[in-house]
Design a protein around this motif. Structure first.
Motif, PDB file in Angstrom:
ATOM      1  N   PHE A 151       0.817  -1.222   0.081  1.00 59.48           N
ATOM      2  CA  PHE A 151      -0.160  -0.210  -0.077  1.00 59.48           C
ATOM      3  C   PHE A 151       0.831   1.221  -0.179  1.00 59.48           C
ATOM      4  CE2 PHE A 151      -2.729  -3.279   2.344  1.00 59.48           C
ATOM      5  CZ  PHE A 151      -3.888  -3.448   1.567  1.00 59.48           C
ATOM      6  N   GLY A 152       0.486   2.130  -0.993  1.00 60.64           N
ATOM      7  CA  GLY A 152       1.132   3.520  -0.813  1.00 60.64           C
ATOM      8  C   GLY A 152       2.564   3.503  -1.553  1.00 60.64           C
ATOM      9  N   ILE A 153       2.953   4.788  -1.551  1.00 62.48           N
ATOM     10  CA  ILE A 153       4.353   5.194  -1.892  1.00 62.48           C
ATOM     11  C   ILE A 153       5.329   5.344  -0.891  1.00 62.48           C
ATOM     12  CG2 ILE A 153       5.637   6.715  -3.498  1.00 62.48           C
ATOM     13  CD1 ILE A 153       2.896   7.627  -4.833  1.00 62.48           C
ATOM     14  N   ASP A 154       6.378   4.740  -0.769  1.00 65.72           N
ATOM     15  CA  ASP A 154       7.312   4.920   0.026  1.00 65.72           C
ATOM     16  C   ASP A 154       7.616   6.407   0.195  1.00 65.72           C
ATOM     17  OD1 ASP A 154       7.739   2.105   0.472  1.00 65.72           O
ATOM     18  OD2 ASP A 154       9.624   1.809  -0.289  1.00 65.72           O
ATOM     19  N   GLU A 155       7.626   6.803   1.374  1.00 72.75           N
ATOM     20  CA  GLU A 155       7.971   8.344   1.968  1.00 72.75           C
ATOM     21  C   GLU A 155       8.840   8.779   1.067  1.00 72.75           C
ATOM     22  OE1 GLU A 155       9.216  10.858   5.849  1.00 72.75           O
ATOM     23  OE2 GLU A 155       7.666   9.158   6.051  1.00 72.75           O
ATOM     24  N   ALA A 156      10.310   8.349   1.407  1.00 70.66           N
ATOM     25  CA  ALA A 156      11.434   8.695   0.526  1.00 70.66           C
ATOM     26  C   ALA A 156      10.848   8.935  -1.055  1.00 70.66           C
ATOM     27  CB  ALA A 156      12.701   7.884   0.748  1.00 70.66           C
ATOM     28  N   GLU A 157      10.264   8.125  -1.731  1.00 72.27           N
ATOM     29  CA  GLU A 157      10.348   8.120  -3.139  1.00 72.27           C
ATOM     30  C   GLU A 157       9.220   9.207  -3.260  1.00 72.27           C
ATOM     31  OE1 GLU A 157       9.360   5.221  -6.837  1.00 72.27           O
ATOM     32  OE2 GLU A 157       8.584   4.575  -4.759  1.00 72.27           O
ATOM     33  N   ALA A 158       8.361   9.234  -2.581  1.00 70.84           N
ATOM     34  CA  ALA A 158       7.251  10.300  -2.803  1.00 70.84           C
ATOM     35  C   ALA A 158       7.914  11.884  -2.792  1.00 70.84           C
ATOM     36  CB  ALA A 158       6.189  10.224  -1.794  1.00 70.84           C
ATOM     37  N   PHE A 159       8.835  11.870  -1.677  1.00 69.11           N
ATOM     38  CA  PHE A 159       9.498  13.204  -1.631  1.00 69.11           C
ATOM     39  C   PHE A 159      10.470  13.293  -3.021  1.00 69.11           C
ATOM     40  CE2 PHE A 159       7.756  13.151   2.383  1.00 69.11           C
ATOM     41  CZ  PHE A 159       7.831  14.414   2.906  1.00 69.11           C
ATOM     42  N   ARG A 160      11.063  12.320  -3.389  1.00 69.75           N
ATOM     43  CA  ARG A 160      11.790  12.426  -4.639  1.00 69.75           C
ATOM     44  C   ARG A 160      10.762  13.219  -5.918  1.00 69.75           C
ATOM     45  NH1 ARG A 160      14.505   7.880  -2.737  1.00 69.75           N
ATOM     46  NH2 ARG A 160      13.485   6.517  -4.011  1.00 69.75           N
ATOM     47  N   ALA A 201       2.816  15.101   7.898  1.00 66.25           N
ATOM     48  CA  ALA A 201       2.173  16.218   7.026  1.00 66.25           C
ATOM     49  C   ALA A 201       2.910  17.628   6.920  1.00 66.25           C
ATOM     50  CB  ALA A 201       0.648  16.417   7.699  1.00 66.25           C
ATOM     51  N   VAL A 202       3.307  17.999   8.025  1.00 65.48           N
ATOM     52  CA  VAL A 202       4.274  19.297   8.020  1.00 65.48           C
ATOM     53  C   VAL A 202       5.259  19.128   7.092  1.00 65.48           C
ATOM     54  CG1 VAL A 202       5.636  20.688   9.238  1.00 65.48           C
ATOM     55  CG2 VAL A 202       3.291  20.103  10.207  1.00 65.48           C
ATOM     56  N   ARG A 203       6.160  17.984   7.071  1.00 65.98           N
ATOM     57  CA  ARG A 203       7.233  17.877   6.320  1.00 65.98           C
ATOM     58  C   ARG A 203       6.876  17.614   4.945  1.00 65.98           C
ATOM     59  NH1 ARG A 203       8.383  13.523   9.636  1.00 65.98           N
ATOM     60  NH2 ARG A 203       8.071  12.125   8.029  1.00 65.98           N
ATOM     61  N   PHE A 204       5.715  16.910   4.481  1.00 67.86           N
ATOM     62  CA  PHE A 204       5.283  16.742   3.007  1.00 67.86           C
ATOM     63  C   PHE A 204       4.744  18.331   2.600  1.00 67.86           C
ATOM     64  CE2 PHE A 204       2.446  15.796  -0.305  1.00 67.86           C
ATOM     65  CZ  PHE A 204       2.737  14.761  -0.798  1.00 67.86           C
ATOM     66  N   GLN A 205       4.202  18.773   3.295  1.00 70.83           N
ATOM     67  CA  GLN A 205       3.503  20.190   2.895  1.00 70.83           C
ATOM     68  C   GLN A 205       4.813  21.422   2.561  1.00 70.83           C
ATOM     69  OE1 GLN A 205       0.003  22.692   4.635  1.00 70.83           O
ATOM     70  NE2 GLN A 205       1.777  23.310   5.807  1.00 70.83           N
ATOM     71  N   GLU A 206       5.704  21.220   3.487  1.00 70.97           N
ATOM     72  CA  GLU A 206       7.150  22.241   3.227  1.00 70.97           C
ATOM     73  C   GLU A 206       7.795  21.750   1.923  1.00 70.97           C
ATOM     74  OE1 GLU A 206       9.147  21.545   6.629  1.00 70.97           O
ATOM     75  OE2 GLU A 206       7.977  23.228   7.794  1.00 70.97           O
TER      76      GLU A 206
END
Length: 407
Positions: A151-160, A201-206
């Motif tokens: 399920f989902g996209i790995d956090e690090a990959e999504a940020f990339r 959520a804060v990290r992703f929004q930034e």
């Protein structure tokens, strides 16, 4: 065990086997959540129980939908919900699924390739699709490190990928969704998970560079199945959530906080009712046969199978097929005072059609009504009702007022 016994006996005169869903209990559960949590929008995971009466009852109380298929999206629309009230989150969505759901729901992308499919469909239609991203975070529900997940996209990959996604003209990322666990009873653990979600959520929004419009915390609030289970203190949990919302409001000023109610609304509001059809003695053991067990309500039979292979209390990866030991109550509707030790089975031509072995129950006779509790969620939807071409059990919703609705 809380259920309407007079309604059970009345309906048992008309049906060999049936589910009964109590609208009053569902309403009470909705009210309890709304009174305990301020500033939170609840979603109902309708895959737990999509009965029309159940669905209508929940939607009328302002609860949105977590949809796991296009059909569930459309059921939400048919019940008057806007696209912004329906969050379509499931892995493996096809281009046809996306075509159908676009404009009817908020689509939650589950993979990098799915983002590409949504972009292509939106571009073809000349629109900007506002979507969410389902993340597989770098933390677990327990606070450990993250792990591989379908399920989902790995956090690090999504940020990339964020800078590339921000360059697409036909999609706009407006929120995130994480679902790490169902059926958790430790309120402190749930609250700690909420805290990690706010930080994410804060990290992703930034990194995204603009304000999020929603943060979907997923589910987690469980119900007490076994007699030894203690319910979640939702007032205390709601207070923890309120404190977190206050702490992060300036950083997430436009983000609506979403929580999936999971089975909390419906799990204990349903019972499964059947009849004793036969009774026999074999090599000194007494067998009680019911009209429709595994083919009507499969989870008690699955529990017997799982428990024959492992001694683990709650083996990982088994929800919602298996929750834990003692998850279902058996309530014979009889005034008999004598008891006996029996094995309770169904009538299917398979040795796996067993729901309890060597348990002590009141003395049963053919024709007696037999109730199984905790049947409001992940019950009818999971059961193999085509096996042996038996008549499927009825599903009956009891509203607070008016006539029962039968499916």
């Amino acid at each position: 065990m809380d259920f309407d016994r007079s309604a059970v006996l009345r309906l048992a005169e008309e049906h060999d086997s049936f589910y009964m869903y109590d609208g009053r209990m569902i309403m009470d559960n909705i009210v309890a959540l709304h009174e305990s949590f301020e500033g939170v929008r609840f979603l109902y995971s309708m895959k737990a129980n999509p009965h029309p009466g159940v669905l209508k009852c929940i939607i009328e109380e302002g609860v949105g939908l977590d949809a796991a298929s296009v059909r569930e999206v459309m059921m939400g629309r048919e019940n008057g919900l806007d696209a912004g009230d329906i969050y379509y989150s499931a892995p493996g969505k096809s281009e046809r699924d996306i075509e159908a759901a676009l404009g009817c729901s908020t689509i939650i992308a589950d993979s990098v390739s799915e983002v590409e499919r949504i972009r292509a469909v939106a571009e073809r239609h000349g629109i900007v699709a506002e979507i969410g991203i389902r993340l597989n975070p770098d933390f677990s529900f327990d606070g450990d490190s993250g792990s591989a997940n379908k399920f989902g996209i790995d956090e690090a990959e999504a940020f990339r990928w964020l800078s590339s996604w921000n360059g697409y003209k036909s999609i706009r990322i407006c929120g995130i969704h994480v679902h790490s666990r169902s059926q958790e009873l430790r309120g402190g653990l749930i609250a700690a998970y909420y805290g990690r979600m706010f930080e994410l959520a804060v990290r992703f929004q930034e990194a995204l560079g603009r304000e999020l419009s929603f943060v979907n915390m997923g589910s987690g609030i469980g119900i007490p199945y076994a007699e030894c289970d203690a319910p979640v203190d939702i007032k205390a949990l709601g207070a923890e959530m309120s404190a977190l919302i206050g702490q992060y409001r300036e950083k997430l000023p436009k983000a609506e906080i979403l929580v999936e109610s999971g089975r909390f609304l419906v799990g204990k509001a349903g019972v499964y009712v059947t009849h004793v059809t036969d009774k026999k003695l074999s090599h000194g053991k007494t067998f009680v046969l019911l009209a429709n067990t595994m083919g009507g309500f499969v989870r008690p039979s699955i529990a017997q199978m799982v428990e024959s292979y492992t001694n683990e209390e709650k083996p990982a990866g088994c929800e919602p097929m298996y929750t834990g030991r003692g998850a279902f109550g058996f309530v014979p509707m009889t005034d008999a005072r004598d008891t006996e030790t029996v094995t309770v089975t169904g009538s299917l031509c398979t040795g796996t059609d067993v729901i309890a072995k060597d348990i002590t129950l009141p003395w049963l006779e053919c024709g007696d009504v037999f109730v199984i509790t905790n049947a409001g969620s992940y019950a009818a939807v999971l059961s193999p009702m085509q096996f042996a071409s038996l008549e499927p059990p009825a599903q009956i919703f009891l509203p607070e007022r008016g006539r029962p609705l039968e499916l």
